[in-house]
Design a protein around this motif. Structure first.
Motif, PDB file in Angstrom:
ATOM      1  N   LEU A  59      -2.488   7.299   4.943  1.00 38.60           N
ATOM      2  CA  LEU A  59      -2.805   5.904   5.258  1.00 38.60           C
ATOM      3  C   LEU A  59      -2.727   5.727   6.759  1.00 38.60           C
ATOM      4  O   LEU A  59      -1.698   6.014   7.372  1.00 38.60           O
ATOM      5  CB  LEU A  59      -1.822   4.950   4.575  1.00 38.60           C
ATOM      6  CG  LEU A  59      -1.691   5.049   3.046  1.00 38.60           C
ATOM      7  CD1 LEU A  59      -0.650   4.062   2.552  1.00 38.60           C
ATOM      8  CD2 LEU A  59      -3.027   4.790   2.379  1.00 38.60           C
ATOM      9  N   ALA A 107       0.835  -1.205   0.000  1.00 31.80           N
ATOM     10  CA  ALA A 107       0.000   0.000   0.000  1.00 31.80           C
ATOM     11  C   ALA A 107       0.874   1.261   0.000  1.00 31.80           C
ATOM     12  O   ALA A 107       0.637   2.212  -0.752  1.00 31.80           O
ATOM     13  CB  ALA A 107      -0.944  -0.012   1.202  1.00 31.80           C
ATOM     14  N   MET A 131      -6.466  -1.300   2.939  1.00 33.30           N
ATOM     15  CA  MET A 131      -6.785  -0.503   4.131  1.00 33.30           C
ATOM     16  C   MET A 131      -8.129  -0.931   4.720  1.00 33.30           C
ATOM     17  O   MET A 131      -8.303  -0.900   5.947  1.00 33.30           O
ATOM     18  CB  MET A 131      -6.805   0.984   3.782  1.00 33.30           C
ATOM     19  CG  MET A 131      -5.469   1.513   3.284  1.00 33.30           C
ATOM     20  SD  MET A 131      -4.081   1.117   4.392  1.00 33.30           S
ATOM     21  CE  MET A 131      -4.567   2.030   5.860  1.00 33.30           C
ATOM     22  N   VAL A 144      -4.952  -0.337  -2.908  1.00 35.36           N
ATOM     23  CA  VAL A 144      -4.652   0.306  -1.626  1.00 35.36           C
ATOM     24  C   VAL A 144      -5.922   0.409  -0.782  1.00 35.36           C
ATOM     25  O   VAL A 144      -5.915   0.135   0.427  1.00 35.36           O
ATOM     26  CB  VAL A 144      -4.031   1.700  -1.855  1.00 35.36           C
ATOM     27  CG1 VAL A 144      -3.880   2.443  -0.523  1.00 35.36           C
ATOM     28  CG2 VAL A 144      -2.677   1.564  -2.537  1.00 35.36           C
ATOM     29  N   ILE A 180      -8.078   5.627   4.603  1.00 31.15           N
ATOM     30  CA  ILE A 180      -7.303   6.249   3.550  1.00 31.15           C
ATOM     31  C   ILE A 180      -8.030   7.512   3.129  1.00 31.15           C
ATOM     32  O   ILE A 180      -9.246   7.514   2.983  1.00 31.15           O
ATOM     33  CB  ILE A 180      -7.100   5.299   2.345  1.00 31.15           C
ATOM     34  CG1 ILE A 180      -6.305   6.016   1.253  1.00 31.15           C
ATOM     35  CG2 ILE A 180      -8.410   4.769   1.825  1.00 31.15           C
ATOM     36  CD1 ILE A 180      -5.889   5.097   0.122  1.00 31.15           C
TER      37      ILE A 180
END
Length: 971
Positions: free
Chosen positions: A946, A846, A925, A921, A932
């Motif tokens: 993040l 990520a 998350m 990503v 995010i």
């Protein structure tokens, strides 16, 4: 036989009657008529089923053709729009640069997607081909081409799509898409042309994998086929002006279906067509009716075989029944003959003694002489001499139930098996009715062989005694039967003495094996449940006072094993002249099962009521008048209709209320239609409705009919809004993924084809090889990231190994492993040692994706990585990083779509990437239960934050000195 009643007379015997069995052919005729009717019904049912199967298959084919026509239209529309955009871009660039414009460079740089086109170029005002992205013969004259002349003669301002022609510049059969180039003064300055290889469309049609003899075509409204694919054969340029497609389009029907013979090969097909929006073209696709019939054949053959087997079974059954009836008639005839013989034998053996109160008689068996007094016959109402003694006259007077036992006893006595003959039987009185006769007799003479010769005896009327005895026995048996059948016990309480009689049946109910017993009331009350004693006593007092006609109470009695049974106690008291109860008699019935059943029913009703109330799905019940009886709270929540306003409505009014809330695209079809669909077991999707208010929802409606006394049917509504949205998202995702993969694949195929078909020098070959390699890497990256994303979504947390990690260490490893673009500095990192909970590999992936984007979309300036702390749901601590660049930034419209799959803010193709990085990503998350967020401004840059779950127990450790930060930044 001689008879003497103080006189002698004869009594002739009755002649035996015979009968002959009658054959019944009508039954066999009925069997075969029924069989023929059933076979006709089976054939009719199979015929209807064949029609239904064919109609359903035709409907599926028509839907498939309509969908494929829509796909072909979308493919052609996107292709022509892409070509039109390329033409407009070329015209703009040509206006700026003139003949210095390098079209080949624009294609190689990816500014123009050359994978879709065979060739692009510019024709000057004299018709000379001046510019091209591919090598061509200088001075090539194209002034005689239709796509040049149409623009030279008139400025229509529209895109022209030519018939398939053999390109003089490209050397391929292609479709020319052209636009007029105007000089600044408005005069004709030439033509911009894009050539699309006609096989581009036929290759696409081949990929549809259509059945044999199926055809797909792109045709112009001028009647000329641009591209046509039939099985493996592609063709171009045929004229089909008589096709019904054009007449339908002229009538204003831009899409539809019809069945017709092909104007090209004469094959009858089912066609679906669609006019391409904004262009004088249409797409058609057809399946041969012969092929459709072949698809129907297996199902038809299977049904015909089943019908033949069933008819064979019916014939076999009819044959078996016919054989059985013939055999049965034979058996019945045989039994009828035996019955006649038996009746004749009984008539010959029947004998009665009729007299007054006592009749005396003597029977000489050897001489067949019978002597009696007159009283013998007056017993059954006959005058002396009126009734002749003989089997034909006496035996019919016997009661059918008594004759056989009498004859058996008589035969046994005549054989010497008994000393005397004593029996009682019924004889028919002359005035009607049965008279019971008691007979006493004895053989008084036998021959030397031991055979009876003379028999003598007396008879008298015992009707009164027998009737009294039978009445008492019947009453007692009736009482015992009633009590045992009802599984009831009897009790009798003498109020005066206190004694209580309890029957054996009542003791058995409570588990005691002893017989009837006499106890006191006090002894018996210990069996009553303590909670029931007061009510039982109150009901007794009320009955003894005359307030109730009968005593009735339900109470629990303790069994031998200590358990309690529910008993229904009923009784009635007898009173003396003073009105005092002297005797109390009644019965006790076991009603434990009834109580348990009532409790189970009550418990089930409460469970169903709770389910009905708490269910997230809506239920609407209807009474037998098909009016709304009840609705659950979920119905009010989903539809916004108050239950009070719906209950009592008829089906029609209820349907109007529902359609008042539905969108026009998906109305409520009504309960009558739902009943029809439930009987037909219709395919999924027929009961889907869409509510427009109070909240837009998609509901699935089903109807279940009921045989209950109070409910005729139940309407079930389930909220499938989420499933519908997910399905639409999947469809859009697959379409986008296919488009994204087609772009690099088209480049690879195009340049590979050029390398195979053209002689290129080494620099050109190297350039094309690099392009193929780059596009292959692009396609590989798309596939890898698609598989990665799919794996994350499918397995959820199964592939994640969560552990406590040091944020400073993880960021440092990512920075050190990151390949910096040429001329760019490493990111500035300001992260202390702080611990968080995450999967090591996914967390690094990520961070790497975000860091890579920061460098891609910023041509200069520093990239910064800083610490961010926050809190999540319930105040849980979160910790993470913020990656900030000073690049081009994003507009608000781009920012809202950044997590969409395959979405890229830069559509020019200059910035490499797949458009899947931020989607991955976001999924990482989400599984980490983190956050995010993005913040971006055009021209200033973008910040991506993040946040991961923090591990507060480890604390936050500041770096010991400034050199630690430098080591982290430098890697």
């Amino acid at each position: 036989m001689k008879q003497t009643v103080f006189a002698r007379g004869d009594c002739p015997a009755a002649a035996p009657k015979t009968s002959r069995p009658v054959s019944k052919p009508g039954l066999r005729i009925a069997i075969w008529l029924s069989t023929l009717v059933l076979m006709f019904g089976v054939g009719a049912f199979s015929y209807v089923q064949l029609k239904n199967i064919k109609a359903q298959q035709l409907e599926r084919v028509e839907n498939t053709l309509a969908n494929l026509a829509r796909v072909n239209e979308e493919h052609a529309l996107r292709t022509f729009r892409a070509a039109d955009q390329t033409l407009r871009f070329m015209m703009t660039e040509y206006a700026d640069e003139g003949e210095k414009l390098d079209l080949g460079l624009l294609v190689r740089q990816g500014v123009i997607d050359g994978s879709l086109f065979a060739q692009i170029g510019i024709i000057d005002a004299q018709g000379i081909f001046r510019l091209s992205n591919l090598p061509f013969t200088k001075g090539l004259d194209l002034s005689d081409r239709e796509h040049f002349k149409v623009h030279k003669n008139e400025d229509t301002g529209e895109l022209f799509i030519s018939k398939p022609v053999l390109g003089r510049a490209s050397g391929k059969s292609s479709i020319q898409l052209t636009r007029r180039i105007n000089r600044p003064d408005g005069s004709f300055g030439g033509v911009a042309v894009v050539s699309i290889d006609a096989t581009y469309f036929t290759h696409f049609y081949s990929d549809l994998d259509l059945p044999e003899k199926s055809v797909a075509a792109l045709v112009g409204l001028d009647g000329v086929i641009r591209a046509r694919q039939l099985d493996e054969v592609a063709s171009f340029g045929e004229v089909i002006t008589k096709s019904p497609t054009f007449q339908y389009i002229r009538d204003g029907k831009s899409s539809g279906q019809f069945t017709s013979f092909s104007a090209v090969d004469g094959v009858e097909r089912i066609y679906a067509y669609r006019k391409i929006t904004d262009y004088p073209l249409a797409v058609t696709i057809g399946i041969a009716t012969e092929t459709l019939a072949g698809m129907f054949t297996p199902g038809r053959n299977a049904l015909l075989i089943e019908t033949a087997v069933l008819c064979f079974l019916l014939l076999a059954m009819a044959s078996a029944l016919t054989f059985y009836t013939l055999r049965l008639e034979g058996e019945l005839g045989k039994r009828q003959r035996i019955a006649v013989e038996l009746r004749t034998s009984e008539e010959r053996l029947e004998l009665a003694l009729i007299g007054g109160e006592l009749g005396a008689w003597e029977w000489n068996l050897k001489d067949e002489a019978f002597t009696s007094n007159a009283q013998l016959f007056t017993l059954i109402g006959y005058e002396p001499g009126e009734l002749k003694f003989g089997k034909g006259s006496l035996l019919p007077l016997f009661h059918p139930q008594d004759l056989s036992p009498f004859l058996v006893s008589l035969k046994q006595h005549l054989k010497g098996e008994s000393k005397t003959l004593k029996c009682e039987f019924r004889l028919l009185h002359k005035q009607g009715g049965w008279i019971w006769i008691s007979l006493m007799s004895k053989v008084i003479e036998r021959d030397p062989a031991g055979r009876a010769v003379r028999l003598s005896g007396t008879a008298h009327d015992v009707t009164s005694r027998v009737e009294v005895t039978q009445m008492v026995a019947e009453n007692e048996e009736r009482w015992k039967t009633a009590i045992s059948g009802a599984n009831e016990g009897i009790w009798d309480w003498s109020v005066a003495t206190g004694g209580l009689f309890v029957s054996r049946a009542l003791g058995t109910i409570l588990g005691y094996t002893a017989g009837p017993s006499s106890v006191t009331l006090k002894d018996w009350t210990v069996h009553i449940h303590p909670d029931d004693i007061a009510e039982a006593y109150r009901q007794i007092i009320s009955h003894f006072k005359g307030q109730t006609e009968f005593y009735r109470v339900e109470m629990r009695l303790r069994c031998k094993d200590g358990a309690y049974k529910w008993m229904l106690i009923r009784g009635r008291a007898s009173f003396d002249k003073a009105g005092r109860a002297v005797r109390f008699t009644g019965s006790a019935s076991d009603i434990t099962d009834q109580h348990l059943a009532q409790e189970q029913i009550q418990d089930r009703n409460e469970q169903l009521s709770a389910i009905f109330s708490l269910s997230p799905d809506a239920f609407v019940s209807f009474d037998h008048a098909f009016c709304v009886k009840d609705v659950n709270p979920a119905f009010e929540q989903l539809t916004g209709l108050a239950g009070a306003n719906v209950i009592g409505l008829s089906e029609e009014k209820f349907t109007e209320q529902m359609n008042g809330r539905c969108a026009a695209s998906r109305p409520f079809c009504g309960l009558v239609e739902l009943r029809r669909l439930s009987v037909l077991k219709a395919r999924k999707g027929r009961g889907v409705i869409e509510l427009a208010s109070p909240v837009r929802r998609v509901l699935q409606a089903k109807l279940k009919t009921s045989g209950a006394a109070s409910v005729s049917q139940i309407l079930y509504l389930r909220d499938i809004t989420h499933e519908t949205i997910v399905e639409d998202m999947k469809t859009e995702f697959l379409s986008t993924a296919a488009h994204e993969l087609r772009t690099p694949m088209a480049s690879i195929l195009g340049f590979a084809e050029v390398m195979l078909t053209h002689k290129l020098d080494e620099p050109q070959r190297l350039e094309f090889s690099n392009i193929i390699h780059t596009q292959s890497q692009q396609m590989s990256s798309i596939l890898d990231e698609l598989l990665d994303l799919a794996r994350i979504e499918a397995r959820k947390e199964k592939d994640f190994v969560f552990e406590t990690l040091d944020l400073q260490t993880i960021v440092g490893q990512v920075v050190r492993g990151f390949g910096l673009p040429a001329g760019r500095a490493a990111p500035r990192v300001a992260i202390p040692s702080i611990f968080f909970h995450a999967d090591r590999g996914k967390a690094k992936q990520a961070i790497l994706n975000v860091l890579s984007n920061a460098y891609k979309y910023s041509s200069g300036g520093d990239v910064e990585i800083t610490l961010v702390e926050s809190s999540g749901a319930g105040g849980a601590p979160l910790v993470g990083i913020c990656v900030r660049d000073h690049g081009i930034g994003m507009e608000k419209a781009h920012l809202e779509r950044v997590f969409e799959r395959f979405y890229r803010a830069d559509r020019s193709g200059k910035t490499p990437g797949t458009g899947l990085g931020m989607s991955i990503v976001k999924e990482i998350m989400r599984i980490h239960r983190g956050k995010i967020s993005l913040d971006s401004k055009p021209g200033e840059g973008t910040s991506v934050t993040l946040l991961f779950p923090c591990v507060p127990a480890h604390g936050l450790h500041e770096p010991s000195d400034a050199s630690d930060w430098m080591k982290l930044a430098e890697g």
